[in-house]
Scaffold this motif. Structure first.
Motif, mmCIF file in Angstrom:
data_model
loop_
_atom_site.group_PDB
_atom_site.id
_atom_site.type_symbol
_atom_site.label_atom_id
_atom_site.label_comp_id
_atom_site.label_asym_id
_atom_site.label_seq_id
_atom_site.Cartn_x
_atom_site.Cartn_y
_atom_site.Cartn_z
ATOM 1 N N ALA A 160 -73.308 -12.960 55.868
ATOM 2 C CA ALA A 160 -72.896 -14.082 54.969
ATOM 3 C C ALA A 160 -72.327 -14.899 55.911
ATOM 4 N N PRO A 161 -72.769 -16.263 55.956
ATOM 5 C CA PRO A 161 -71.958 -17.046 56.550
ATOM 6 C C PRO A 161 -70.641 -17.485 56.024
ATOM 7 N N ASP A 162 -69.501 -17.458 56.764
ATOM 8 C CA ASP A 162 -68.102 -17.725 56.279
ATOM 9 C C ASP A 162 -67.786 -16.706 55.399
ATOM 10 N N HIS A 163 -68.411 -15.418 55.173
ATOM 11 C CA HIS A 163 -67.678 -14.328 54.393
ATOM 12 C C HIS A 163 -68.132 -12.998 54.932
ATOM 13 N N THR A 164 -67.806 -13.018 56.066
ATOM 14 C CA THR A 164 -68.095 -11.814 57.051
ATOM 15 C C THR A 164 -66.948 -11.201 57.639
ATOM 16 N N TRP A 165 -66.792 -10.069 57.422
ATOM 17 C CA TRP A 165 -65.448 -9.088 57.964
ATOM 18 C C TRP A 165 -66.060 -8.149 58.932
ATOM 19 N N VAL A 166 -65.122 -7.580 59.722
ATOM 20 C CA VAL A 166 -65.309 -6.574 60.639
ATOM 21 C C VAL A 166 -64.437 -5.377 60.626
ATOM 22 N N THR A 167 -64.833 -4.259 61.018
ATOM 23 C CA THR A 167 -64.045 -3.113 61.038
ATOM 24 C C THR A 167 -63.517 -3.154 62.804
ATOM 25 N N PRO A 168 -62.243 -2.297 62.909
ATOM 26 C CA PRO A 168 -61.980 -2.100 64.432
ATOM 27 C C PRO A 168 -62.853 -1.505 65.317
ATOM 28 N N ASP A 169 -63.926 -0.460 64.641
ATOM 29 C CA ASP A 169 -64.902 0.095 65.466
ATOM 30 C C ASP A 169 -66.430 -0.619 65.476
ATOM 31 N N ARG B 43 -67.768 -11.787 74.692
ATOM 32 C CA ARG B 43 -66.883 -12.022 73.663
ATOM 33 C C ARG B 43 -67.472 -11.236 72.274
ATOM 34 N N LEU B 44 -67.490 -10.122 72.199
ATOM 35 C CA LEU B 44 -68.103 -9.372 71.158
ATOM 36 C C LEU B 44 -67.397 -8.423 70.427
ATOM 37 N N ARG B 45 -65.971 -8.281 70.810
ATOM 38 C CA ARG B 45 -64.820 -7.503 70.027
ATOM 39 C C ARG B 45 -64.606 -8.053 68.864
ATOM 40 N N PRO B 46 -64.047 -7.040 68.020
ATOM 41 C CA PRO B 46 -63.594 -7.630 66.521
ATOM 42 C C PRO B 46 -62.652 -8.833 66.721
ATOM 43 N N GLN B 47 -61.661 -8.812 67.423
ATOM 44 C CA GLN B 47 -60.767 -9.812 67.586
ATOM 45 C C GLN B 47 -61.346 -11.006 68.238
ATOM 46 N N ASP B 48 -62.405 -10.968 69.006
ATOM 47 C CA ASP B 48 -63.122 -12.109 69.581
ATOM 48 C C ASP B 48 -63.762 -12.995 68.529
ATOM 49 N N LEU B 49 -64.407 -11.821 67.461
ATOM 50 C CA LEU B 49 -65.231 -12.696 66.318
ATOM 51 C C LEU B 49 -64.601 -13.634 65.608
ATOM 52 N N VAL B 50 -62.812 -12.870 65.202
ATOM 53 C CA VAL B 50 -62.218 -13.489 64.472
ATOM 54 C C VAL B 50 -61.839 -14.877 65.107
ATOM 55 N N GLU B 51 -61.124 -14.789 66.259
ATOM 56 C CA GLU B 51 -61.055 -16.112 66.984
ATOM 57 C C GLU B 51 -61.998 -17.164 67.192
ATOM 58 N N LEU B 52 -63.235 -16.564 67.170
ATOM 59 C CA LEU B 52 -64.497 -17.413 67.563
ATOM 60 C C LEU B 52 -64.864 -18.339 65.861
ATOM 61 N N GLY B 53 -64.301 -17.575 65.024
ATOM 62 C CA GLY B 53 -64.464 -18.241 63.476
ATOM 63 C C GLY B 53 -65.953 -17.370 63.170
ATOM 64 N N MET B 54 -66.221 -16.305 63.732
ATOM 65 C CA MET B 54 -67.384 -15.857 63.309
ATOM 66 C C MET B 54 -67.130 -14.714 61.946
ATOM 67 N N ALA B 55 -65.992 -14.337 62.042
ATOM 68 C CA ALA B 55 -65.499 -13.304 61.086
ATOM 69 C C ALA B 55 -64.053 -13.710 60.374
ATOM 70 N N ARG B 56 -63.844 -13.452 59.251
ATOM 71 C CA ARG B 56 -62.729 -13.785 58.661
ATOM 72 C C ARG B 56 -61.522 -12.989 58.765
ATOM 73 N N GLY B 57 -61.801 -11.839 59.462
ATOM 74 C CA GLY B 57 -60.678 -10.855 59.524
ATOM 75 C C GLY B 57 -61.211 -9.407 59.987
ATOM 76 N N VAL B 58 -60.303 -8.727 60.439
ATOM 77 C CA VAL B 58 -60.642 -7.239 60.678
ATOM 78 C C VAL B 58 -59.973 -6.504 59.586
ATOM 79 N N VAL B 59 -60.764 -5.645 58.910
ATOM 80 C CA VAL B 59 -60.311 -4.951 57.674
ATOM 81 C C VAL B 59 -59.447 -3.634 58.175
ATOM 82 N N GLY B 60 -58.570 -3.416 57.624
ATOM 83 C CA GLY B 60 -57.706 -2.057 57.682
ATOM 84 C C GLY B 60 -58.246 -1.009 57.038
ATOM 85 N N ARG B 61 -57.538 0.119 57.469
ATOM 86 C CA ARG B 61 -57.958 1.489 56.742
ATOM 87 C C ARG B 61 -57.242 1.254 55.419
ATOM 88 N N GLY B 62 -58.168 2.117 54.498
ATOM 89 C CA GLY B 62 -57.938 2.130 52.996
ATOM 90 C C GLY B 62 -56.643 3.343 52.830
#
Length: 463
Positions: free
Chosen positions: A405-414, A444-463
């Motif tokens: 989803a454009p502008d509404h994508t999240w990523v996990t740490p793995d 630049r494919l790491r989760p934190q890279d994706l957030v910095e590039l604006g491709m992901a809104r954030g890295v989700v944490g463990r529930g």
């Protein structure tokens, strides 16, 4: 719509050859004493019907005497697990459950009642097709049914079909195959061609509920004793009043609380780890209840794409989830079908991205990989309901992006997301094998890279 209660009426027709009558089928699935039959005005008929088929009036009268019904369809209101719906059931003992003009009147009345009451429509189908004794006047009832179905679809009302034995001809090609969710009773004969008109060398397995499921034409095969519960679950998922407009589905919690990967190659290795949680684990943790839809309706099924509807904290969410395999064209078409259905019903969508990429062998090309991926991009892009994406593993190129989803994508740490796999990038750039790790960093494919590039809104944490 006028209605008359018939819950206490004794069944006049009896089951033959193991088949339930229409009223027995109704009684097997609705809550006790909740069925109320619609009162439908019957049109006048010329002697021996609209085309003067000699002996038709006699056959019709015998069918009435044998079954206790005035026509081949019974329709009315009923409750399923406390959820009210409009129900129509075919009486196969009445001229083979065939569709004639009066049958069309009843089916139209059922669809109209569903629109007036804003209710789902459940069809218990058992028919041999159009009624020969009424000629083309009978055949055109299929157009009439298709029109009514389209009106309910435009009104955002769900349609669920249950294919009983047999479901053939126009009944399968309209009420059955045209439904939003298609269930079939195990062992039922299902197919456009009836048993007496098939090619002599036809594979009989292709005309069964199980064969249609394998080919991607129905969603589930259900044992008769499980049908009541199954319909109750489906109506719980689809018959609720959605938010207007619906709120986005929250992203699932991650299963790991690892520190962000240090290098791009570390991110790739984490995402490719054999023991990493997959889509099924995320869906099980996210939903209290879920029901799958299956197949692309074009002859294909992708076991690596899970699609369906689930209940999350009392709210229905549709899901399309990749399972870590290369996604087949059938998987993309199934996901696109699911997203469009959810959009029409006002249900928010959750997508889980996890694929090394789209399948790219010759079979996938012949099955229309490009067109299927394009259709999925279009379904996501045009959805009026919110789509939430969580990347839970590999995000391989456009085959993964099609579900994002454009502008509404999240990523996990793995997880990682990349324009191309590092190995493929190195090969295209004619770099040595030892340069793959450096290439992964450059991508630049790491989760934190994706957030910095604006491709992901954030890295989700463990529930």
């Amino acid at each position: 719509m006028a209605e008359r209660t018939t819950a206490g009426r004794a069944t006049a027709g009896r089951a033959t050859a193991g088949r339930l009558t229409a009223r027995e089928a109704i009684g097997a699935v609705v809550d006790d004493s909740t069925f109320a039959e619609l009162a439908v005005s019957e049109r006048a008929s010329a002697p021996d019907g609209p085309i003067g088929w000699e002996g038709y009036d006699v056959s019709h009268a015998r069918a009435q005497e044998r079954t206790g019904e005035r026509e081949s369809v019974v329709c009315g209101f009923g409750a399923f697990g406390g959820r009210r719906a409009v129900l129509l059931a075919f009486e196969f003992g009445f001229l083979g459950g065939s569709l004639g003009e009066r049958t069309g009147d009843r089916i139209e009345a059922a669809y109209t009642a569903a629109r007036e009451e804003r209710l789902p429509l459940v069809s218990l189908v058992a028919t041999g097709g159009s009624r020969m004794q009424e000629g083309m006047r009978a055949l055109t009832q299929l157009q009439r049914v298709a029109h009514q179905s389209a009106l309910n679809r435009a009104a955002g009302l769900p349609q669920i079909a249950v294919l009983r034995d047999p479901t053939t001809g126009g009944g399968w090609a309209t009420l059955g195959a045209g439904a939003d969710v298609i269930l079939a009773l195990s062992g039922a004969q299902v197919g456009f061609a009836g048993s007496r008109v098939r090619p002599p060398d036809a594979d009989p397995a292709a005309y069964t509920a199980e064969g249609q499921l394998t080919a991607g034409h129905i969603d589930q095969v259900v044992a008769p004793q499980e049908l009541r519960a199954s319909l109750g679950r489906w109506l719980t998922l689809l018959a609720g009043r959605p938010d207007s407009p619906p709120a986005p589905a929250p992203p699932p919690a991650a299963f790991v609380a690892a520190q962000p990967p240090e290098t791009g190659w570390d991110a790739v290795l984490r995402a490719r780890a054999a023991g990493r949680p997959r889509a099924g684990a995320y869906l099980d943790a996210y939903f209290e209840l879920r029901e799958p839809v299956s197949g692309d309706r074009c002859g294909g099924v992708d076991p690596g794409m899970l699609c369906g509807f689930g209940l999350r904290e009392g709210r229905t969410v549709a899901y399309a989830a990749q399972c870590g395999t290369a996604t087949l064209p059938a998987g993309y078409r199934t996901a696109a079908r699911l997203i469009r259905l959810a959009d029409r019903l006002g249900v928010p969508v959750l997508t889980l991205v996890d694929t090394p990429g789209a399948a790219n062998d010759h079979r996938a090309e012949r099955a229309g990989a490009g067109a299927a991926i394009a259709d999925t991009f279009a379904a996501v892009a045009t959805a009026s309901v919110p789509v939430t994406t969580l990347v839970i593993g590999e995000g391989g190129s456009g085959g993964a992006l099609a579900l994002a989803a454009p502008d509404h994508t999240w990523v996990t740490p793995d997880s990682y997301f990349s324009v191309i796999a590092p190995e493929a990038a190195a090969a295209i750039l004619k770099r040595p094998a030892g340069a793959v790790r450096d290439t992964a960093d450059q991508l630049r494919l790491r989760p934190q890279d994706l957030v910095e590039l604006g491709m992901a809104r954030g890295v989700v944490g463990r529930g």
